[in-house]
Design an enzyme around this catalytic site. Structure first.
Site, PDB file in Angstrom:
ATOM      1  N   GLU A  62       0.804  -1.230   0.000  1.00 31.57           N
ATOM      2  CA  GLU A  62       0.000   0.000   0.000  1.00 31.57           C
ATOM      3  C   GLU A  62       0.833   1.273   0.000  1.00 31.57           C
ATOM      4  O   GLU A  62       0.556   2.217  -0.748  1.00 31.57           O
ATOM      5  CB  GLU A  62      -0.968   0.012   1.195  1.00 31.57           C
ATOM      6  CG  GLU A  62      -2.144  -0.948   1.079  1.00 31.57           C
ATOM      7  CD  GLU A  62      -1.808  -2.381   1.488  1.00 31.57           C
ATOM      8  OE1 GLU A  62      -0.653  -2.634   1.883  1.00 31.57           O
ATOM      9  OE2 GLU A  62      -2.700  -3.241   1.419  1.00 31.57           O
ATOM     10  N   HIS A 115     -10.879  -4.341   9.784  1.00 31.90           N
ATOM     11  CA  HIS A 115     -11.666  -3.992   8.600  1.00 31.90           C
ATOM     12  C   HIS A 115     -12.771  -2.993   8.918  1.00 31.90           C
ATOM     13  O   HIS A 115     -13.606  -2.707   8.067  1.00 31.90           O
ATOM     14  CB  HIS A 115     -12.268  -5.245   7.962  1.00 31.90           C
ATOM     15  CG  HIS A 115     -11.284  -6.050   7.176  1.00 31.90           C
ATOM     16  ND1 HIS A 115     -10.282  -6.765   7.763  1.00 31.90           N
ATOM     17  CD2 HIS A 115     -11.136  -6.234   5.835  1.00 31.90           C
ATOM     18  CE1 HIS A 115      -9.559  -7.370   6.830  1.00 31.90           C
ATOM     19  NE2 HIS A 115     -10.059  -7.062   5.641  1.00 31.90           N
TER      20      HIS A 115
END
Lengths: 326, 345
Positions: free
Chosen positions: A60, A128
């Site tokens: 990322e 999440h």
């Protein structure tokens, strides 16, 4: 007008902008062959090729930095965070380099859009369920947008892609299948304007993303009980549309904030500060916040529901605020 | 005596350099050294502030690589970026003015020593966190390839040179970007300036395998080591790597073995580096080495080189004068450059 699912509205926005401008491209994890984990980019790599819809390795921070470098040299990358929480790993590239227009004295612009699912889903566990909008709001030079309906998702994303500055664009993991009739043609919505979802005179409810729908669920019984709340979807989390917010406060003199981020240093915290600085004299009482609990989101469904704001809490709080003239 | 790595022999035939190019490279190296010496003087006289990291000793790397590239190629640097900026063609007066924090600086006084930028010269920055410039450089290289592949622009053959130090080679961004560069065959040179020390952390104490160039092999990438004190050797490997990148054959990892002649920054007491190690490297001064080469090859006479030194000294003095006389940024423009303005691209 056609009925469209939110994820398809987002895809249409990307597709249209990619067709208009060959420098617009998408990159991220599984955006290409897989079509995106929520199918927002489904079919686009077939249409535009592997280079314009680039599947990246799971790195990322590096692929976000790569997007920054590509943007500095003329491309307009759209980065998909498979889950916006993963962008914690890209925090350096966003916080240090997405804003380098200033540091560089205007030498380089960074026209990137970072988009993806945020918010608390259904029992996805703590990692999440991160809500990064509050973490990023302190970064100068970023615009932060949160969409909430198929209509605004499309119009806002198209504007975000066209914007020459870095934009963080939050979608919500539980709203992708929301259905709504939207105009057939192309349209753009301003990135810095809030939406008055329901006009009213008793209290101003400021909300964004999925909480807009919790608020609207609460408004139903409230209206039946004779209350008249005004609902504003912020849409722009940075900067706040203080004009729309102020006009509402001058009418209702009471503010309730309903947010999904955590209470401490959240979007609401900054909103309260802004309201206090700008509209203190208009308030009949303290601004009230309904926020998520300051805890990592628990897995257990019942505990998870206790962590985020539920419609019944909103009903009760509006009743209390209006009845007590808080 | 400190154990030093045995310096590699140049595996490619020694390159020829024209007199004109040789003098240009020499001038660039002298500019780098003279500029940095002036910076130290100005820092101690309170004319510049913050952290200032000087490049003395490493000139053969900047001049050897960047002067083997085209002016439309891209350069990406670190916090030790003054000399990379100069080699990339940013006028010394603009760099000096930036260090003075002036409105005429290349970053308009917003960046400072560690954040030099120039879009005109394709200088992508000055990145102050170790390794964070590597992904940005990768993005510029990706952009060149994108133009070629996705937009069908055959003229888009620009190459990006990405400079960083031995310290950065232990950071995840280094490995992640090597992977992506090799995967997509991006036109980029990863240039590790291994000066043996990350502030006070000796390279050998920080890495499980000190030969950084060998790490390229994990990605199927060409990795080369080169004597970073020998500008002709650096130039030779750079030319080969640039040609490979421009031909679409992908990236190269170049490890230049070099040494900084000063502390990490002007705030570093430099107490850890052994005296004999320093003296060993000081004796291999890349500028003196190149002077000897130019004279030996009959490319220049001592007096010509002295003329260049005098000319550069005047240029640097003029840069200081320019910086001194330049205005500070207008306080009313404090917020300028946060967002794009009308007329920006």
């Amino acid at each position: 007008m056609a009925e469209v699912l939110l994820f398809n509205a987002l895809r249409a926005a990307i597709d249209e902008e990619m067709a208009h401008d060959p420098t617009v491209m998408v990159m991220g994890e599984d955006v290409g062959h897989y079509g995106g984990s929520y199918k927002v980019t489904k079919g686009l790599c077939k249409k535009y090729g592997d280079f314009r819809v680039l599947d990246t390795p799971i790195a990322e921070n590096s692929f976000t930095g790569m997007a920054v470098g590509a943007a500095m040299t003329g491309l307009k990358p759209i980065i998909e965070g498979m889950n916006m929480g993963f962008l914690l790993l890209a925090f350096n590239q966003i916080a240090n380099n997405a804003m380098l227009r200033y540091t560089s004295g205007g030498n380089f612009s960074v026209p990137i859009v970072v988009r993806g699912p945020g918010g608390v889903g259904k029992q996805l566990g703590a990692e999440h369920s991160q809500r990064l909008e509050a973490y990023f709001q302190a970064v100068p030079g970023l615009k932060i947008v949160a969409c909430s309906t198929p209509y605004n998702a499309k119009g806002l994303l198209k504007s975000a892609i066209r914007d020459p500055n870095p934009v963080l664009f939050f979608e919500h993991v539980l709203l992708y299948n929301l259905k709504e009739e939207i105009p057939d043609g192309e349209y753009y919505l301003p990135l810095d304007k809030a939406e008055v979802v329901r006009p009213g005179k008793d209290v101003t409810i400021l909300t964004y993303s999925r909480m807009r729908h919790h608020v609207l669920q609460a408004v139903k019984p409230l209206v039946e009980q004779g209350f008249d709340p005004e609902v504003i979807d912020l849409l722009s989390l940075k900067p706040f549309d203080l004009e729309t917010i102020g006009a509402s406060i001058k009418k209702t003199h009471r503010v309730l904030i309903v947010e999904e981020c955590m209470k401490t240093a959240g979007i609401g915290a900054e909103l309260i500060a802004s309201i206090s600085e700008n509209f203190f004299d208009e308030l009949d009482g303290p601004v009230v916040r309904l926020s998520s609990q300051d805890i990592p989101t628990p897995y257990n469904g019942a505990l998870e529901n206790l962590t985020i704001v539920q419609p019944a809490q909103i009903v009760a709080m509006v009743q209390q605020m209006v009845a007590q003239k808080v | 005596m400190v154990q030093e790595r045995i310096l590699p022999k140049l595996s490619i035939p020694p390159v020829q350099i024209s007199r004109e190019d040789g003098l240009k490279v020499y001038e660039d190296m002298v500019l780098g050294r003279t500029f940095e010496d002036k910076c130290a003087e100005m820092y101690y006289r309170g004319r510049m502030f913050g952290f200032v990291h000087l490049y003395n000793g490493q000139e053969a790397v900047s001049s050897g690589v960047i002067r083997a590239m085209r002016s439309d190629d891209y350069v990406c640097s670190t916090y030790r970026d003054h000399v990379h900026a100069l080699s990339a063609g940013v006028p010394p007066r603009q760099v000096m003015a930036e260090l003075f924090g002036k409105a005429t600086g290349c970053s308009k006084g917003r960046g400072g020593s560690m954040h030099l930028f120039s879009s005109e010269h394709n200088l992508l920055g000055g990145f102050a966190f170790v390794a964070e410039g590597i992904p940005v450089a990768l993005g510029a290289a990706f952009q060149s390839k994108y133009r070629r592949v996705a937009l069908g622009d055959d003229t888009a053959d620009q190459v990006t040179a990405c400079f960083f130090g031995d310290g950065a080679s232990n950071n995840g961004q280094f490995f992640e970007c090597l992977n992506m560069a090799a995967l997509w065959k991006l036109p980029i040179l990863f240039v590790v300036e291994n000066n043996k020390w990350a502030i006070g952390m000796a390279h050998d104490r920080a890495t499980s395998h000190p030969e950084i160039y060998r790490k390229a092999s994990a990605f199927g990438m060409v990795g080369v080591e080169v004597d970073g004190m020998d500008v002709m050797a650096v130039r030779a490997v750079a030319q080969e790597a640039v040609a490979r990148a421009r031909a679409g054959e992908g990236p190269t990892l170049i490890e230049a073995l070099t040494y900084r002649f000063r502390g990490h920054s002007l705030a570093d007491p430099d107490e850890l580096r052994p005296k004999d190690e320093k003296e060993n490297w000081f004796s291999r001064d890349p500028i003196k080495g190149f002077e000897a080469y130019l004279i030996e090859q009959n490319l220049a006479k001592t007096e010509e080189l002295k003329d260049i030194q005098r000319k550069i000294q005047a240029t640097v003095d003029e840069a200081v004068e320019f910086a001194e006389q330049s205005p500070d940024p207008d306080p009313s423009e404090l917020y300028r450059y946060i967002f794009t303005e009308e007329g920006d691209r």
